[in-house]
Motif scaffolding. Structure first.
Motif, PDB file in Angstrom:
ATOM      1  N   GLY A  49      22.016 -13.477 -33.504  1.00  0.00           N
ATOM      2  CA  GLY A  49      22.260 -13.508 -32.317  1.00  0.00           C
ATOM      3  C   GLY A  49      21.996 -14.915 -31.640  1.00  0.00           C
ATOM      4  O   GLY A  49      22.627 -15.528 -31.101  1.00  0.00           O
ATOM      5  N   LEU A  50      21.076 -15.759 -32.451  1.00  0.00           N
ATOM      6  CA  LEU A  50      20.811 -17.316 -32.191  1.00  0.00           C
ATOM      7  C   LEU A  50      22.116 -17.925 -32.566  1.00  0.00           C
ATOM      8  O   LEU A  50      22.615 -18.781 -31.774  1.00  0.00           O
ATOM      9  N   LEU A  51      22.540 -17.839 -33.670  1.00  0.00           N
ATOM     10  CA  LEU A  51      23.871 -18.410 -34.244  1.00  0.00           C
ATOM     11  C   LEU A  51      24.981 -18.009 -33.239  1.00  0.00           C
ATOM     12  O   LEU A  51      25.976 -19.017 -33.180  1.00  0.00           O
ATOM     13  N   LEU A  52      25.240 -16.958 -32.614  1.00  0.00           N
ATOM     14  CA  LEU A  52      26.374 -16.548 -31.764  1.00  0.00           C
ATOM     15  C   LEU A  52      25.961 -17.603 -30.537  1.00  0.00           C
ATOM     16  O   LEU A  52      27.235 -18.189 -29.868  1.00  0.00           O
ATOM     17  N   GLY A 194      20.306 -19.586 -42.693  1.00  0.00           N
ATOM     18  CA  GLY A 194      20.801 -20.577 -43.696  1.00  0.00           C
ATOM     19  C   GLY A 194      22.087 -20.012 -44.184  1.00  0.00           C
ATOM     20  O   GLY A 194      23.086 -20.464 -44.318  1.00  0.00           O
ATOM     21  N   ILE A 195      22.017 -18.714 -44.470  1.00  0.00           N
ATOM     22  CA  ILE A 195      23.126 -18.092 -45.178  1.00  0.00           C
ATOM     23  C   ILE A 195      24.069 -17.732 -44.039  1.00  0.00           C
ATOM     24  O   ILE A 195      25.384 -17.797 -44.600  1.00  0.00           O
ATOM     25  N   LEU A 196      23.809 -17.546 -43.118  1.00  0.00           N
ATOM     26  CA  LEU A 196      24.886 -17.097 -42.046  1.00  0.00           C
ATOM     27  C   LEU A 196      25.506 -18.349 -41.353  1.00  0.00           C
ATOM     28  O   LEU A 196      26.523 -18.184 -40.582  1.00  0.00           O
ATOM     29  N   LEU A 197      25.043 -19.358 -41.686  1.00  0.00           N
ATOM     30  CA  LEU A 197      25.822 -20.547 -41.285  1.00  0.00           C
ATOM     31  C   LEU A 197      27.244 -20.430 -41.858  1.00  0.00           C
ATOM     32  O   LEU A 197      28.240 -20.932 -41.033  1.00  0.00           O
ATOM     33  N   TRP A 198      27.575 -19.933 -42.896  1.00  0.00           N
ATOM     34  CA  TRP A 198      28.706 -19.871 -43.291  1.00  0.00           C
ATOM     35  C   TRP A 198      29.704 -18.854 -42.595  1.00  0.00           C
ATOM     36  O   TRP A 198      30.827 -19.189 -42.375  1.00  0.00           O
ATOM     37  N   ALA A 232      32.112 -12.333 -31.478  1.00  0.00           N
ATOM     38  CA  ALA A 232      30.839 -11.963 -31.242  1.00  0.00           C
ATOM     39  C   ALA A 232      30.744 -10.641 -31.106  1.00  0.00           C
ATOM     40  O   ALA A 232      29.833  -9.774 -31.756  1.00  0.00           O
ATOM     41  N   VAL A 233      31.925  -9.792 -30.688  1.00  0.00           N
ATOM     42  CA  VAL A 233      31.965  -8.235 -30.809  1.00  0.00           C
ATOM     43  C   VAL A 233      31.897  -7.924 -32.088  1.00  0.00           C
ATOM     44  O   VAL A 233      31.121  -7.002 -32.431  1.00  0.00           O
ATOM     45  N   LEU A 234      32.886  -8.327 -33.061  1.00  0.00           N
ATOM     46  CA  LEU A 234      32.844  -7.839 -34.222  1.00  0.00           C
ATOM     47  C   LEU A 234      31.701  -8.217 -35.197  1.00  0.00           C
ATOM     48  O   LEU A 234      31.187  -7.360 -35.952  1.00  0.00           O
ATOM     49  N   TYR A 235      31.234  -9.479 -35.088  1.00  0.00           N
ATOM     50  CA  TYR A 235      29.907 -10.069 -35.829  1.00  0.00           C
ATOM     51  C   TYR A 235      28.612  -8.995 -35.490  1.00  0.00           C
ATOM     52  O   TYR A 235      27.957  -8.401 -36.372  1.00  0.00           O
ATOM     53  N   VAL A 236      28.675  -8.768 -34.220  1.00  0.00           N
ATOM     54  CA  VAL A 236      27.389  -8.097 -33.772  1.00  0.00           C
ATOM     55  C   VAL A 236      27.564  -6.472 -34.257  1.00  0.00           C
ATOM     56  O   VAL A 236      26.420  -5.942 -34.748  1.00  0.00           O
ATOM     57  N   GLY A 237      28.619  -6.065 -34.108  1.00  0.00           N
ATOM     58  CA  GLY A 237      28.884  -4.560 -34.350  1.00  0.00           C
ATOM     59  C   GLY A 237      28.844  -4.609 -35.992  1.00  0.00           C
ATOM     60  O   GLY A 237      28.215  -3.542 -36.264  1.00  0.00           O
ATOM     61  N   VAL A 238      29.399  -5.214 -36.944  1.00  0.00           N
ATOM     62  CA  VAL A 238      29.101  -5.170 -38.325  1.00  0.00           C
ATOM     63  C   VAL A 238      27.860  -5.185 -38.617  1.00  0.00           C
ATOM     64  O   VAL A 238      27.216  -4.817 -39.571  1.00  0.00           O
ATOM     65  N   ALA A 239      27.143  -6.353 -38.181  1.00  0.00           N
ATOM     66  CA  ALA A 239      25.789  -6.616 -38.516  1.00  0.00           C
ATOM     67  C   ALA A 239      24.657  -5.436 -38.318  1.00  0.00           C
ATOM     68  O   ALA A 239      23.928  -5.299 -39.084  1.00  0.00           O
ATOM     69  N   PHE A 240      25.055  -5.109 -36.887  1.00  0.00           N
ATOM     70  CA  PHE A 240      23.909  -3.931 -36.675  1.00  0.00           C
ATOM     71  C   PHE A 240      24.098  -2.750 -37.428  1.00  0.00           C
ATOM     72  O   PHE A 240      23.370  -1.900 -37.855  1.00  0.00           O
TER      73      PHE A 240
END
Length: 421
Positions: A49-52, A194-198, A232-240
């Motif tokens: 969420g923060l990185l988005l 740090g990992i998600l910066l990628w 935003a939609v795809l990352y949040v959905g897959v991460a959750f």
């Protein structure tokens, strides 16, 4: 400011959005939700969420810069305008030579999906990594416009398939998988970030494609907006789904596991194909941007002049592209000889991207005004945090940048001496 147009060609907003999506969402969505979950548990969603939110500021900053200063140099052009030639050369060398080191990491994410589907190991993954790099080089050899058209089709198919994965996996979510929420505390969230910066790098390389838009002042902002919403939609959905469906130990191929959870084991090969297409889309954008970056740096005297050459009807910077591809394949071969996995250079690569973001957004604070400058100030603050998370690893790109500056000084000294005789 007079509107810039590329007569007789150039990419439009939808093609630009597809290239941007390739840079942002390709390899990040394949494996990073799993790696972040291992680092922080369900609290990895906080890092997402923060990185988005930070990505909104990055998108606004780079879109404003690209619209105002469309050029293949991208970030290095902005840094040159704001801070001069030496700073531009330093960041240009660090960025350009990191892309070949990072490309095997990106290709390796998909290669592991292929190896997993075939029941094979590291050697198979390395071979698939090399094949992906060769395919992407061949695609870019024929120019950015042909590459962008093919990527638009790939992006539409992939977005549809990823939404399908999310919809099918959500009914399998369990509240029990969300507790304990932060098993590794705040430090775990920091490691996950740090990992998600990628997953959120990409804006910086898309900047190098700004000079290839038909109408940069209009199309770059539209492309950035479309890409940001979809990401935003795809990352949040897959991460959750990764943390809520797969639990605390999601495994190295979460997309496959999510689809298998919903549809059964026969679905795994299909997701392997999706992983490969995602990876090709990502590296396609990076190789296109790196080729433009290398040619622009050579044009400005920051790299050997022979790299500035372009060929074909679309003026493709094939020498710069060939150098990037050759170095990427050499890196893959070295990883094989050293018996290291393809993610061995991941953290060094993300450290370089963090430094590039810091340089680009710092330049934006000097070059932009109004809302663009406000977004740049927010982006600089976030970039400082990203560099801090990268830690000592930023020393590697700093050393490469210093070498670049020394090379240009030595190259220009004989010219200056000859002029004084």
């Amino acid at each position: 400011m007079r509107e810039v147009r590329r007569e007789g060609g150039g990419i439009g907003a939808l093609q630009g959005a597809a290239l941007t999506l390739g840079a942002l969402i390709g390899t990040g969505i394949i494996s990073l939700p799993s790696l972040a979950a291992e680092a922080a548990g369900p609290a990895s969603l906080v890092a997402w969420g923060l990185l988005l939110l930070v990505s909104v500021a990055f998108a606004a900053s780079f879109a404003a810069l690209g619209s105002r200063f469309p050029d293949g140099g991208g970030v290095t052009t902005y840094v040159r305008r704001a801070f001069g030639d030496r700073a531009s050369t330093a960041i240009g060398w660090a960025f350009f030579f990191t892309i070949p080191a990072g490309a095997p990491v990106a290709a390796g994410f998909a290669a592991h999906y292929v190896a997993d589907a075939l029941g094979r190991g590291r050697e198979t993954a390395l071979v698939v990594t090399a094949l992906i790099l060769v395919v992407v080089t061949a695609v870019n050899w024929f120019g950015i416009e042909a590459s962008a058209r093919s990527q638009l089709a790939i992006a539409a198919v992939l977005a549809t398939l990823l939404v399908l994965v999310i919809v099918l996996a959500l009914p399998q979510a369990s509240p029990d998988n969300l507790t304990p929420f932060a098993p590794h505390g705040v430090s775990g969230i920091g490691r996950a970030a740090g990992i998600l910066l990628w997953a959120f790098v990409g804006w910086e390389i898309v900047a190098s494609l700004s000079g290839r838009y038909h109408t940069p002042s209009r199309d770059i902002a539209r492309a950035a907006a479309v890409a940001l919403v979809v990401v935003a939609v795809l990352y949040v959905g897959v991460a959750f789904c990764t943390v809520a469906v797969l639990g605390p130990d999601p495994g190295p191929a979460p997309l496959s596991d999510l689809l298998v959870t919903a549809l059964g084991e026969p679905a795994r090969p299909a997701m392997t194909v999706v992983a490969v297409l995602l990876t090709i889309a990502t590296i396609n954008t990076y190789f296109a941007g790196a080729a433009e970056l290398g040619a622009s740096l050579a044009r400005d005297g920051s790299l050997p002049t022979w790299l500035a050459a372009r060929g074909g009807a679309q003026q493709v910077p094939r020498r710069a592209l060939g150098l990037v591809a050759g170095l990427a394949l050499l890196t893959t071969a070295l990883l094989g000889l050293l018996r290291r996995d393809t993610d061995a250079t991941l953290l060094m690569t993300t450290a370089t991207f963090a430094l590039v973001y810091l340089a680009g957004t710092a330049a934006a604070t000097r070059l932009l005004a109004g809302w663009g400058r406000l977004a740049a100030v927010i982006s600089v603050t976030a970039s400082v945090g990203l560099v801090a998370v990268a830690g000592w690893r930023v020393l590697a790109p700093v050393v490469v940048g210093v070498i670049g500056v020394l090379w240009t000084l030595r190259r220009r000294r004989p010219v200056a001496a000859a002029g004084n005789r």
